[in-house]
Design an enzyme around this catalytic site. Structure first.
Site, PDB file in Angstrom:
ATOM      1  N   SER A   8       4.713  -5.519  -2.304  1.00 36.74           N
ATOM      2  CA  SER A   8       6.067  -5.634  -1.782  1.00 36.74           C
ATOM      3  C   SER A   8       6.128  -6.440  -0.496  1.00 36.74           C
ATOM      4  O   SER A   8       5.179  -6.495   0.284  1.00 36.74           O
ATOM      5  CB  SER A   8       6.654  -4.242  -1.537  1.00 36.74           C
ATOM      6  N   GLY A  48       6.469  -4.245   4.208  1.00 41.54           N
ATOM      7  CA  GLY A  48       6.096  -4.360   2.800  1.00 41.54           C
ATOM      8  C   GLY A  48       4.589  -4.359   2.694  1.00 41.54           C
ATOM      9  O   GLY A  48       3.909  -5.073   3.434  1.00 41.54           O
ATOM     10  N   PHE A 102      12.897  -1.052   3.946  1.00 38.46           N
ATOM     11  CA  PHE A 102      12.255   0.258   4.139  1.00 38.46           C
ATOM     12  C   PHE A 102      12.877   0.881   5.381  1.00 38.46           C
ATOM     13  O   PHE A 102      12.800   0.313   6.469  1.00 38.46           O
ATOM     14  CB  PHE A 102      10.747   0.078   4.317  1.00 38.46           C
ATOM     15  N   GLN A 172       2.645   4.138  -2.560  1.00 42.86           N
ATOM     16  CA  GLN A 172       3.961   4.769  -2.646  1.00 42.86           C
ATOM     17  C   GLN A 172       4.558   4.767  -4.049  1.00 42.86           C
ATOM     18  O   GLN A 172       5.439   5.581  -4.352  1.00 42.86           O
ATOM     19  CB  GLN A 172       4.953   4.066  -1.704  1.00 42.86           C
ATOM     20  N   GLN A 173       4.096   3.886  -4.915  1.00 40.67           N
ATOM     21  CA  GLN A 173       4.689   3.794  -6.246  1.00 40.67           C
ATOM     22  C   GLN A 173       4.124   4.808  -7.227  1.00 40.67           C
ATOM     23  O   GLN A 173       4.616   4.907  -8.362  1.00 40.67           O
ATOM     24  CB  GLN A 173       4.509   2.380  -6.812  1.00 40.67           C
ATOM     25  N   ASN A 195      -4.500   7.582  -0.223  1.00 40.16           N
ATOM     26  CA  ASN A 195      -4.705   8.546   0.844  1.00 40.16           C
ATOM     27  C   ASN A 195      -4.952   9.910   0.207  1.00 40.16           C
ATOM     28  O   ASN A 195      -5.005  10.029  -1.030  1.00 40.16           O
ATOM     29  CB  ASN A 195      -3.534   8.556   1.841  1.00 40.16           C
ATOM     30  N   THR A 223      -8.281   7.392   2.315  1.00 43.32           N
ATOM     31  CA  THR A 223      -8.062   7.514   3.752  1.00 43.32           C
ATOM     32  C   THR A 223      -7.619   8.936   4.061  1.00 43.32           C
ATOM     33  O   THR A 223      -6.815   9.530   3.339  1.00 43.32           O
ATOM     34  CB  THR A 223      -7.007   6.504   4.232  1.00 43.32           C
ATOM     35  N   GLY A 225      -6.546  10.109   7.340  1.00 40.30           N
ATOM     36  CA  GLY A 225      -5.923  10.224   8.652  1.00 40.30           C
ATOM     37  C   GLY A 225      -6.958  10.242   9.759  1.00 40.30           C
ATOM     38  O   GLY A 225      -7.916   9.446   9.748  1.00 40.30           O
ATOM     39  N   ASP A 257      -2.280   0.219   5.662  1.00 39.79           N
ATOM     40  CA  ASP A 257      -2.335  -1.193   5.279  1.00 39.79           C
ATOM     41  C   ASP A 257      -3.322  -1.950   6.171  1.00 39.79           C
ATOM     42  O   ASP A 257      -4.058  -2.827   5.702  1.00 39.79           O
ATOM     43  CB  ASP A 257      -0.953  -1.831   5.388  1.00 39.79           C
TER      44      ASP A 257
END
Length: 327
Positions: A8, A48, A102, A172-173, A195, A223, A225, A257
């Site tokens: 995106s 994005g 976003f 996110q998708q 994540n 990931t 955190g 990202d």
């Protein structure tokens, strides 16, 4: 090693709520939520996931090829990306729709509530990755990031057909993917990014147990955190790479990202996987200390110091020659 980044392209509208979201939620009314949060500030930033990762690779000197769909308002954003080392020649520009949006609010405990408007991203399935790569040259890796789900599947299928290694990053998708789509995106990936929450959601969406996922990918990077990153491969114990610490978190948006940019840059420089993850963690911490996903400054000397402090002198020496060449 050149990397094509699909995903995106969006504009981020980032707000800060000085309270706690949890204090505004009434347990008995969660099925009928109607809330308004008075934000203290607004930052409008470029974002994005595709553009964010390409930006990170660009400022590290990797000349990434960005593949995605943007809107009629893309001219200024295109100039920004080009100025930071990103090849935007493969971006499809819509003739009628605006670039995706976003909108995210972060509370004082760094919890987030966000909404994503697809806009021109709806045209991403019209991009023919095979045709793009025929024009722009075969990359060493294609990262398939969060995008229109149909486009994600098409790009993955095209890369596999061309025998170009794939890094799968559904992020996110995942919540929107059907089981068949999720399986196609994961199966055969050289690298898989999630994540910790997405790792559990991936299992639910694919219907595969973690070991079944590992049997279908090369390395699964999760990931965690401030707990760092897990690197898992089938048949060997998972490795844990600690995070690079910071006491100055400004905005968590985009840290994942930035990690991917650093990790992929490390792979491009042929660093060992663990060392690539360390570089990714250092870049993620730099992003955490900035508001917005493309506002962090890449200062090679600073990254080297962070890596040395977190992982030792040997780790810093390994990456120093590569970072020293970054202008």
């Amino acid at each position: 090693m050149r990397i094509a980044v699909t995903g995106s392209i969006a504009t981020d509208h980032l707000m800060v709520f000085p309270g706690r979201f949890a204090e505004q939620l009434i347990k008995e009314q969660l099925e009928h939520v109607s809330l308004s949060f008075l934000a203290d500030g607004l930052q409008v930033r470029r974002g994005g996931v595709g553009a964010n990762i390409a930006f990170g690779l660009g400022v590290l000197g990797l000349d990434p090829l960005l593949v995605g769909a943007a809107g009629v308002d893309f001219a200024e954003y295109r100039a920004w990306l080009r100025a930071h080392g990103v090849d935007t020649s493969a971006v499809r520009v819509s003739q009628s729709l605006h670039t995706a949006r976003f909108v995210c609010t972060t509370d004082r405990e760094h919890n987030q509530i966000a909404t994503f408007y697809a806009g021109a991203m709806a045209e991403a399935p019209l991009i023919d990755l095979a045709e793009v790569l025929a024009r722009r040259g075969r990359p060493a890796l294609v990262l398939v990031g969060a995008d229109d789900p149909e486009a994600m599947v098409r790009h993955t299928t095209a890369a596999h057909r061309l025998e170009v290694p794939v890094a799968a990053d559904p992020s996110q998708q995942l919540a929107r993917l059907e089981r068949v789509q999720a399986r196609r995106l994961v199966d055969g990936a050289r690298w898989l990014f999630t994540n910790e929450y997405e790792a559990a959601l991936l299992a639910e969406r694919t219907g595969w147990r973690p070991q079944e996922v590992l049997d279908r990918v090369g390395t699964w990077i999760t990931t965690l955190g401030d707990a760092g990153v897990s690197l898992a491969r089938s048949g060997v114990p998972a490795l844990r790479v600690p995070a690079v610490p910071t006491q100055d978190i400004a905005d968590p948006t985009g840290a994942g990202d930035a990690f991917r940019s650093g990790f992929l840059a490390g792979l491009s420089w042929r660093l060992p996987t663990v060392q690539a993850a360390r570089l990714g963690c250092a870049l993620a911490t730099t992003a955490l200390e900035s508001v917005g996903t493309q506002q962090h400054k890449v200062v090679p000397a600073d990254l080297i110091v962070r890596i040395e402090q977190a992982y030792g002198q040997d780790a810093a020496r390994t990456v120093e020659p590569k970072l020293a060449a970054v202008s």
